[in-house]
Write a protein that holds these residues in place. Sequence first.
Motif, PDB file in Angstrom:
ATOM      1  N   TYR A  37      33.052  22.175  25.028  1.00 47.03           N
ATOM      2  CA  TYR A  37      31.987  21.448  25.711  1.00 47.03           C
ATOM      3  C   TYR A  37      31.485  22.340  26.850  1.00 47.03           C
ATOM      4  O   TYR A  37      32.290  22.891  27.598  1.00 47.03           O
ATOM      5  CB  TYR A  37      32.526  20.128  26.272  1.00 47.03           C
ATOM      6  N   THR A  38      30.171  22.487  26.955  1.00 44.07           N
ATOM      7  CA  THR A  38      29.603  23.399  27.941  1.00 44.07           C
ATOM      8  C   THR A  38      28.956  22.651  29.087  1.00 44.07           C
ATOM      9  O   THR A  38      28.175  21.728  28.877  1.00 44.07           O
ATOM     10  CB  THR A  38      28.536  24.303  27.290  1.00 44.07           C
ATOM     11  N   ILE A  39      29.303  23.054  30.313  1.00 42.55           N
ATOM     12  CA  ILE A  39      28.641  22.557  31.519  1.00 42.55           C
ATOM     13  C   ILE A  39      27.948  23.731  32.178  1.00 42.55           C
ATOM     14  O   ILE A  39      28.576  24.763  32.440  1.00 42.55           O
ATOM     15  CB  ILE A  39      29.671  21.938  32.489  1.00 42.55           C
ATOM     16  N   GLY A  75      22.277   9.167  31.142  1.00 42.02           N
ATOM     17  CA  GLY A  75      21.329  10.036  31.857  1.00 42.02           C
ATOM     18  C   GLY A  75      21.833  10.242  33.274  1.00 42.02           C
ATOM     19  O   GLY A  75      22.164   9.271  33.956  1.00 42.02           O
ATOM     20  N   LEU A  76      21.919  11.492  33.692  1.00 42.70           N
ATOM     21  CA  LEU A  76      22.327  11.785  35.065  1.00 42.70           C
ATOM     22  C   LEU A  76      21.126  12.378  35.793  1.00 42.70           C
ATOM     23  O   LEU A  76      20.662  13.467  35.455  1.00 42.70           O
ATOM     24  CB  LEU A  76      23.511  12.761  35.085  1.00 42.70           C
ATOM     25  N   ARG A 107      28.104  16.186  39.787  1.00 44.66           N
ATOM     26  CA  ARG A 107      27.426  16.618  38.567  1.00 44.66           C
ATOM     27  C   ARG A 107      28.429  16.976  37.467  1.00 44.66           C
ATOM     28  O   ARG A 107      28.338  16.491  36.344  1.00 44.66           O
ATOM     29  CB  ARG A 107      26.569  17.833  38.917  1.00 44.66           C
ATOM     30  N   LEU A 108      29.404  17.819  37.830  1.00 42.24           N
ATOM     31  CA  LEU A 108      30.331  18.307  36.808  1.00 42.24           C
ATOM     32  C   LEU A 108      31.352  17.246  36.413  1.00 42.24           C
ATOM     33  O   LEU A 108      31.665  17.100  35.228  1.00 42.24           O
ATOM     34  CB  LEU A 108      31.036  19.573  37.290  1.00 42.24           C
ATOM     35  N   SER A 109      31.870  16.519  37.396  1.00 41.49           N
ATOM     36  CA  SER A 109      32.924  15.551  37.067  1.00 41.49           C
ATOM     37  C   SER A 109      32.362  14.399  36.243  1.00 41.49           C
ATOM     38  O   SER A 109      33.045  13.878  35.353  1.00 41.49           O
ATOM     39  CB  SER A 109      33.577  15.018  38.345  1.00 41.49           C
ATOM     40  N   THR A 110      31.128  14.010  36.498  1.00 47.92           N
ATOM     41  CA  THR A 110      30.559  12.908  35.726  1.00 47.92           C
ATOM     42  C   THR A 110      30.226  13.359  34.308  1.00 47.92           C
ATOM     43  O   THR A 110      30.417  12.603  33.348  1.00 47.92           O
ATOM     44  CB  THR A 110      29.335  12.307  36.436  1.00 47.92           C
ATOM     45  N   GLN A 111      29.767  14.584  34.167  1.00 49.11           N
ATOM     46  CA  GLN A 111      29.565  15.133  32.825  1.00 49.11           C
ATOM     47  C   GLN A 111      30.876  15.157  32.053  1.00 49.11           C
ATOM     48  O   GLN A 111      30.932  14.794  30.875  1.00 49.11           O
ATOM     49  CB  GLN A 111      29.037  16.571  32.902  1.00 49.11           C
ATOM     50  N   VAL A 150      42.182  18.557  49.225  1.00 46.98           N
ATOM     51  CA  VAL A 150      40.746  18.585  48.888  1.00 46.98           C
ATOM     52  C   VAL A 150      40.478  18.906  47.421  1.00 46.98           C
ATOM     53  O   VAL A 150      39.537  18.378  46.826  1.00 46.98           O
ATOM     54  CB  VAL A 150      39.951  19.530  49.822  1.00 46.98           C
ATOM     55  N   TYR A 151      41.289  19.792  46.807  1.00 45.80           N
ATOM     56  CA  TYR A 151      41.020  20.108  45.396  1.00 45.80           C
ATOM     57  C   TYR A 151      41.534  18.986  44.478  1.00 45.80           C
ATOM     58  O   TYR A 151      40.968  18.744  43.414  1.00 45.80           O
ATOM     59  CB  TYR A 151      41.624  21.457  45.015  1.00 45.80           C
ATOM     60  N   GLN A 152      42.577  18.317  44.930  1.00 44.36           N
ATOM     61  CA  GLN A 152      43.056  17.161  44.158  1.00 44.36           C
ATOM     62  C   GLN A 152      42.000  16.053  44.186  1.00 44.36           C
ATOM     63  O   GLN A 152      41.764  15.381  43.177  1.00 44.36           O
ATOM     64  CB  GLN A 152      44.377  16.680  44.746  1.00 44.36           C
ATOM     65  N   GLN A 153      41.376  15.882  45.346  1.00 45.11           N
ATOM     66  CA  GLN A 153      40.263  14.920  45.419  1.00 45.11           C
ATOM     67  C   GLN A 153      39.168  15.286  44.410  1.00 45.11           C
ATOM     68  O   GLN A 153      38.617  14.428  43.726  1.00 45.11           O
ATOM     69  CB  GLN A 153      39.641  14.916  46.823  1.00 45.11           C
ATOM     70  N   ALA A 154      38.840  16.566  44.360  1.00 41.20           N
ATOM     71  CA  ALA A 154      37.793  17.020  43.438  1.00 41.20           C
ATOM     72  C   ALA A 154      38.199  16.746  41.995  1.00 41.20           C
ATOM     73  O   ALA A 154      37.392  16.287  41.175  1.00 41.20           O
ATOM     74  CB  ALA A 154      37.509  18.506  43.648  1.00 41.20           C
ATOM     75  N   TYR A 155      39.461  17.031  41.692  1.00 44.19           N
ATOM     76  CA  TYR A 155      39.966  16.791  40.341  1.00 44.19           C
ATOM     77  C   TYR A 155      39.865  15.307  39.983  1.00 44.19           C
ATOM     78  O   TYR A 155      39.466  14.943  38.871  1.00 44.19           O
ATOM     79  CB  TYR A 155      41.413  17.267  40.252  1.00 44.19           C
ATOM     80  N   ASN A 156      40.208  14.474  40.942  1.00 45.69           N
ATOM     81  CA  ASN A 156      40.213  13.032  40.683  1.00 45.69           C
ATOM     82  C   ASN A 156      38.813  12.443  40.519  1.00 45.69           C
ATOM     83  O   ASN A 156      38.666  11.315  40.029  1.00 45.69           O
ATOM     84  CB  ASN A 156      40.977  12.301  41.793  1.00 45.69           C
ATOM     85  N   ARG A 157      37.801  13.198  40.900  1.00 46.70           N
ATOM     86  CA  ARG A 157      36.423  12.734  40.681  1.00 46.70           C
ATOM     87  C   ARG A 157      36.178  12.438  39.209  1.00 46.70           C
ATOM     88  O   ARG A 157      35.474  11.487  38.855  1.00 46.70           O
ATOM     89  CB  ARG A 157      35.409  13.772  41.196  1.00 46.70           C
ATOM     90  N   THR A 158      36.736  13.280  38.332  1.00 45.62           N
ATOM     91  CA  THR A 158      36.552  13.062  36.893  1.00 45.62           C
ATOM     92  C   THR A 158      37.065  11.683  36.479  1.00 45.62           C
ATOM     93  O   THR A 158      36.392  10.945  35.746  1.00 45.62           O
ATOM     94  CB  THR A 158      37.302  14.136  36.083  1.00 45.62           C
TER      95      THR A 158
END
Lengths: 317, 317, 317
Positions: free
Chosen positions: A64-66, C40-41, C51-55, C294-302
């Motif tokens: 999957y590409t982002i 649609g985003l 953007r990336l985590s929602t994709q 902070v990076y764990q927070q980013a990871y958890n966005r997904t």
Amino acid sequence: MKRFFSVNDITDLHTTIKEAIALKKAPQQNSHLGKGKTIGLVFLNSSLRTRLSTQKAAHNLGLYTILLNAAQEAWTWEYEDGAIMNGNTVEHVKDAANVLSQYCDVIGIRCFAGLTNKEDDVSEKIYQLFEKHAKVPVVSLESATLHPLQSLADCITIEENLPKNKKPKVVLTWAPHIKPIPQAVGNSFAQWMNASDYEFVITHPEGYELDTKFTQDATIEYNQQKAIENADFVYVKNWSSFKEYGKMIPVEEDWLLTNEKLKASNNAKIMHCLPVRRNVEISDEVIDSENSLVYQQAYNRTFAAQIVLQKILENNE
Amino acid sequence: MKRFFSVNDITDLHTTIKEAIALKKAPQQNSHLGKGKTIGLVFLNSSLRTRLSTQKAAHNLGLYTILLNAAQEAWTWEYEDGAIMNGNTVEHVKDAANVLSQYCDVIGIRCFAGLTNKEDDVSEKIYQLFEKHAKVPVVSLESATLHPLQSLADCITIEENLPKNKKPKVVLTWAPHIKPIPQAVGNSFAQWMNASDYEFVITHPEGYELDTKFTQDATIEYNQQKAIENADFVYVKNWSSFKEYGKMIPVEEDWLLTNEKLKASNNAKIMHCLPVRRNVEISDEVIDSENSLVYQQAYNRTFAAQIVLQKILENNE
Amino acid sequence: MKRFFSVNDITDLHTTIKEAIALKKAPQQNSHLGKGKTIGLVFLNSSLRTRLSTQKAAHNLGLYTILLNAAQEAWTWEYEDGAIMNGNTVEHVKDAANVLSQYCDVIGIRCFAGLTNKEDDVSEKIYQLFEKHAKVPVVSLESATLHPLQSLADCITIEENLPKNKKPKVVLTWAPHIKPIPQAVGNSFAQWMNASDYEFVITHPEGYELDTKFTQDATIEYNQQKAIENADFVYVKNWSSFKEYGKMIPVEEDWLLTNEKLKASNNAKIMHCLPVRRNVEISDEVIDSENSLVYQQAYNRTFAAQIVLQKILENNE
């Protein structure tokens, strides 16, 4: 493979070329490899071939590409360690690389040379910082000094067009341009040719010597016409001066490649990475001739990217 | 189907409309057709409906979609044959079209009229050059003079809203705007209406005559109120002058469509391709009325694109 | 779930957090839910993590994702009801929302506070208009006053790092910045903390009070050092003044978070939504410490995005 930045990340070049060519018969034969995995393609600069061919390759592998046009869609990056970020940069590359690694199993990044700070470009500051802070394999989509996916595609293209019963003579010729251009494609082609078993000659005006780190003991011939003699492949590309870094040194002779000049070649095949400024770098008659391989090179970009991504995915299994 | 540029690429319009409507019941019924294939959607101009509906259609067909905002993400194109490219253009359209064909099985391209050089626009210079050099089928996502996917969606929408027991009267009315707009939607709607078996009337101020190549023998009525009489459908759209090419000729009457004007119609359905400048081209009361079909038109864009892509994929099987 | 705009759209916060964490073990376990459906985003502002985590979340759920940088790739929106659109806006938000609903089964939208018109921002004018006219569920990707997907990811991250046998003390501290920043992250974190069973303290200079609609009866402590005492989590974030709306009120004390200040904490974990201006909002030593989440927070966005989209898809089945 754990990363892809230069020819040094390829274990066996000739085998890799053969494997890439074999992918053409059934491009999606390994679509299980990327299943459930994500590739991030990050662009700090413009791209057509790299952007599309890497997407295509990733899709062929089931990835999957982002995509991210980093500065336009997200934020401008800071590169100085310890910077007090009270200026125009909004996110440190160390945070961006770490964060992208939270979403991607492999990341491709394009970061051209700025051509203003030689030390930064030569040290591959941006690429190295990104790779250092990324937690997943990183693939170069062209960095300050090298363009390895292009060079691998070039090697594939040469392999598909080898003269019979003869070690080929490959000539990399400098070409005119209207503005300063990075040395990455020239450097990279030299590096990959040095890793190949071909006769390799570089020709350019004095002052346009590439970094010897990449050209090594390649033959340098300042006379373009003499260099072209008996050539089987002529690779045309402009680059700005490395010595007077990022400058355009005035050139008196006409370095535009024409059919007249090519008469001395061995009916040479013509190569260029594209985009090309027609009739500035190369004449229409040459690039549109039946000897031109430029679109085949573009086609092979897909399979260059695909074999590299495949090896990275296989390594991570 | 080998290409899609105008109504002339449709063999049987009425059958095609019926086939598109049939897709709505099971949009992914033909998702095998695009398997392993890639569509490239290239935008030289802004897009909302075309961009999203074509992506959706492609996905429904199993195609992999690659998007490219050409000038922003890649390079600015050169269109002159033989040009010495020492200016602002970085890649020749002939190279771009050839290269895109290396990665895509079909390519959609949007290239609006520039409205500065009539000859270039009328000859569809950009579209024709792109199609000429592409090696795969090309689909218009709106070109200088035509917007065929919009027109096909419009035909689908009219078919779904036909008055009973009556040949419908369809009126295309010019509308005011604040800046010069291409004639593509107007031309295209006229072309597709001429291919349909409806009563078709075009109304606009004097000086705003469309190219007769597209309007052919359609009735031209300069009195908007008179044109609207007994209309079943009123299609509202602005365009700049074709005669005084790309200019806005001053208009004394008020051409803004209102409910008052529509009283003379046969309870007409209202159409517009969107985006619309509300209360400039059309009043809120009209576009927000229950007779407005504008969102249905937008919805039908997906199935217009899908039936076209399906026919192209079937042809290439 | 029919929409996701704030914590009020979550029925049972603690259960939702647990469900999100459970997704990590098999992220694609519910990939059937999105089959044949499209998200649609839509971005009116920059984004990296969202953007990336929602994709990624959408892909994990089997959804097809369509991205739109609305102003750059499509058109500038009009928000005034009844506007005579003779200015710079090309499409009314009511038409855009309606049209996007023709192609998408769910829509995410990012629309930052403008910080110039308090009433517009406080009333969530853009978001509310978009949601009002959309015909499908809408998910906030950060609006003028709230950033709920960030807050949900923050709650997940706190849950994963809870101190043992102790109700945690969570401190939200204002941080310096070089320009006015929306209050959305601060408001939203306060709102979600108020919905949690933690000890919650907000600290900021006088004049930087957040909207009490979101902070409710949270403890406000103007002395940063005192607030940090015994804290288990310190969430760092800048925001501009709500009272003097969108202004930066001069602050005499140094609010930059350092390890020295954190000595009084209970070995506090450090949080920030990113992007962060290092050594302006927070010192390198703090954000790069082993206590940084902070990076764990980013990871958890997904997984925040994924549990929300999952609940929306389940509701629509």
